[in-house]
Design an enzyme around this catalytic site. Structure first.
Site, PDB file in Angstrom:
ATOM      1  N   LYS A 114      13.878  -7.799  -2.064  1.00 47.68           N
ATOM      2  CA  LYS A 114      13.374  -6.474  -1.705  1.00 47.68           C
ATOM      3  C   LYS A 114      14.514  -5.744  -0.999  1.00 47.68           C
ATOM      4  CE  LYS A 114       9.526  -4.388   0.863  1.00 47.68           C
ATOM      5  NZ  LYS A 114       8.374  -4.684   1.767  1.00 47.68           N
TER       6      LYS A 114
ATOM      7  N   ASP B 203       8.500  -2.373  14.927  1.00 55.42           N
ATOM      8  CA  ASP B 203       8.439  -2.580  13.480  1.00 55.42           C
ATOM      9  C   ASP B 203       8.189  -1.227  12.807  1.00 55.42           C
ATOM     10  OD1 ASP B 203       8.193  -3.471  10.920  1.00 55.42           O
ATOM     11  OD2 ASP B 203       6.525  -4.860  11.290  1.00 55.42           O
TER      12      ASP B 203
ATOM     13  N   GLU C  50      10.635   4.062  -7.889  1.00 57.84           N
ATOM     14  CA  GLU C  50      11.138   2.868  -7.218  1.00 57.84           C
ATOM     15  C   GLU C  50      10.744   1.603  -7.963  1.00 57.84           C
ATOM     16  OE1 GLU C  50       8.964   0.777  -4.473  1.00 57.84           O
ATOM     17  OE2 GLU C  50       7.784   2.470  -3.740  1.00 57.84           O
TER      18      GLU C  50
ATOM     19  N   LYS D 101       1.126   4.184   3.876  1.00 60.49           N
ATOM     20  CA  LYS D 101       0.209   3.115   3.508  1.00 60.49           C
ATOM     21  C   LYS D 101      -0.859   2.930   4.593  1.00 60.49           C
ATOM     22  CE  LYS D 101       3.506   0.655   0.582  1.00 60.49           C
ATOM     23  NZ  LYS D 101       4.752   1.390   0.817  1.00 60.49           N
TER      24      LYS D 101
ATOM     25  N   VAL E  60      11.511   2.432  -0.890  1.00 61.24           N
ATOM     26  CA  VAL E  60      11.646   3.884  -0.807  1.00 61.24           C
ATOM     27  C   VAL E  60      13.029   4.252  -0.277  1.00 61.24           C
ATOM     28  CG1 VAL E  60      10.829   5.952   0.397  1.00 61.24           C
ATOM     29  CG2 VAL E  60       9.179   4.361  -0.605  1.00 61.24           C
TER      30      VAL E  60
ATOM     31  N   ASP F 234      12.317   3.579   5.815  1.00 61.46           N
ATOM     32  CA  ASP F 234      11.999   4.768   5.014  1.00 61.46           C
ATOM     33  C   ASP F 234      12.078   6.040   5.859  1.00 61.46           C
ATOM     34  OD1 ASP F 234      11.441   2.893   3.088  1.00 61.46           O
ATOM     35  OD2 ASP F 234       9.281   3.300   2.992  1.00 61.46           O
TER      36      ASP F 234
END
Length: 306
Positions: A87, A139, A25, A160, A107, A143
């Site tokens: 992004k 939220d 990516e 993450k 991703v 992905d």
């Protein structure tokens, strides 16, 4: 391919001849690391892929064209422009492409590009997921939905650490996405090897993982597979230490009202500063580790297709 999609000659040749390709990516270049470490890391990742006998396919939108197999010049462009580059997730692709802009794919965006080109294996640092308090804020990263609907394997170091990992795993289960731990029973948490949550299955070889993904494809079970690969011992960070810094970063983001697609790059940058660069070093090393595993899986997958 249409005028909106470009696959490099090297990548297309590999796909046409059943040679292993590993996708990479570009958000990690523009939004995940500062310049020049971002460009250095991206180029080293491509070298690691080539040294492993595979073809790298860095994905981005360049001048309005969704590109699978970026050039060195493209990577330099993304690295130097940094967060000024859009992004790009799935929802952003139509506008960024139509406007002829540059964009770094997340991703989800990279997975979609892989599906268009026919690339099956994709290596990254960590996936997005359900953010803390997402049961009320909603939220949740795109992905997870992309993993539900797009037939691409994603190799990463888990979700993450800034996320609610337990809720992320629940979302993946609901979407029918198998979570495979490489030599681990536990979901890694990006900077650390353990999160306290179990994966669906533990598999101890690239060959086993490739066979499982191949069986998934043959059964026409649409959607991806998530392979989680713990950060190596020597680069793993102390969980208490990293959690303390994550909480500080989250508190500052809340005070500043930072939300949505800006939250992850803000937190990663803040955590890097709080840890005096230690988290950046860990991030770079776990990417290298994931890419090496992805290469072994891609090679095994090609063997199964012969």
């Amino acid at each position: 391919m249409s005028k909106y999609v470009k696959v490099s000659n090297e990548v297309q040749h590999a796909l046409d001849n059943n040679l292993p390709v590993v996708a990479l990516e570009s958000t990690i270049i523009s939004h995940g690391m500062p310049y020049p470490q971002n460009v250095e890391t991206a180029l080293k990742v491509e070298r690691i892929v080539k040294q492993a006998g595979c073809v790298p396919a860095t994905v981005a939108v360049i001048g309005g064209v969704l590109t699978v197999g970026c050039s060195t010049q493209d990577i330099e462009l993304l690295g130097k422009r940094g967060t000024s580059v859009a992004k790009v997730s799935r929802r952003d692709l139509p506008v960024i492409v139509a406007e002829g802009k540059d964009g770094a794919t997340t991703v989800a965006g990279t997975m979609y590009a892989c599906s268009l080109a026919g690339v099956s294996v994709f290596a990254t640092g960590g996936i997005g997921g359900a953010h803390r308090n997402s049961e009320t804020t909603m939220d949740i990263s795109a992905d997870l939905d992309e993993l539900q609907q797009t037939d691409v394997m994603v190799v990463c170091a888990g979700a993450k650490s800034i996320l609610d990992i337990g809720l992320t795993l629940e979302c993946l289960e609901t979407r029918g996405v198998p979570v495979i731990g490489y030599k681990t029973d536990e979901m890694p948490a990006f900077y650390t090897q353990r999160s306290g949550y179990k994966v669906d299955y533990r598999l101890d070889s690239a060959k086993q993982i490739a066979k499982s993904f191949y069986a998934k494809q043959q059964l026409k079970l649409h959607g991806g597979m998530l392979v989680v690969n713990p950060i190596p011992d020597e680069y793993a960070m102390d969980k208490t230490y990293i959690d303390e810094n994550i909480n500080k970063a989250l508190a500052e983001a809340d005070e500043l009202g930072i939300t949505g697609k800006q939250i992850t790059p803000f937190l990663l940058d803040k955590i890097q500063k709080l840890t005096q660069g230690k988290s950046l070093d860990a991030n770079i090393q776990l990417v290298y580790n994931n890419v090496r595993l992805a290469c072994e899986i891609a090679k095994e997958l090609c063997q199964l297709k012969r």
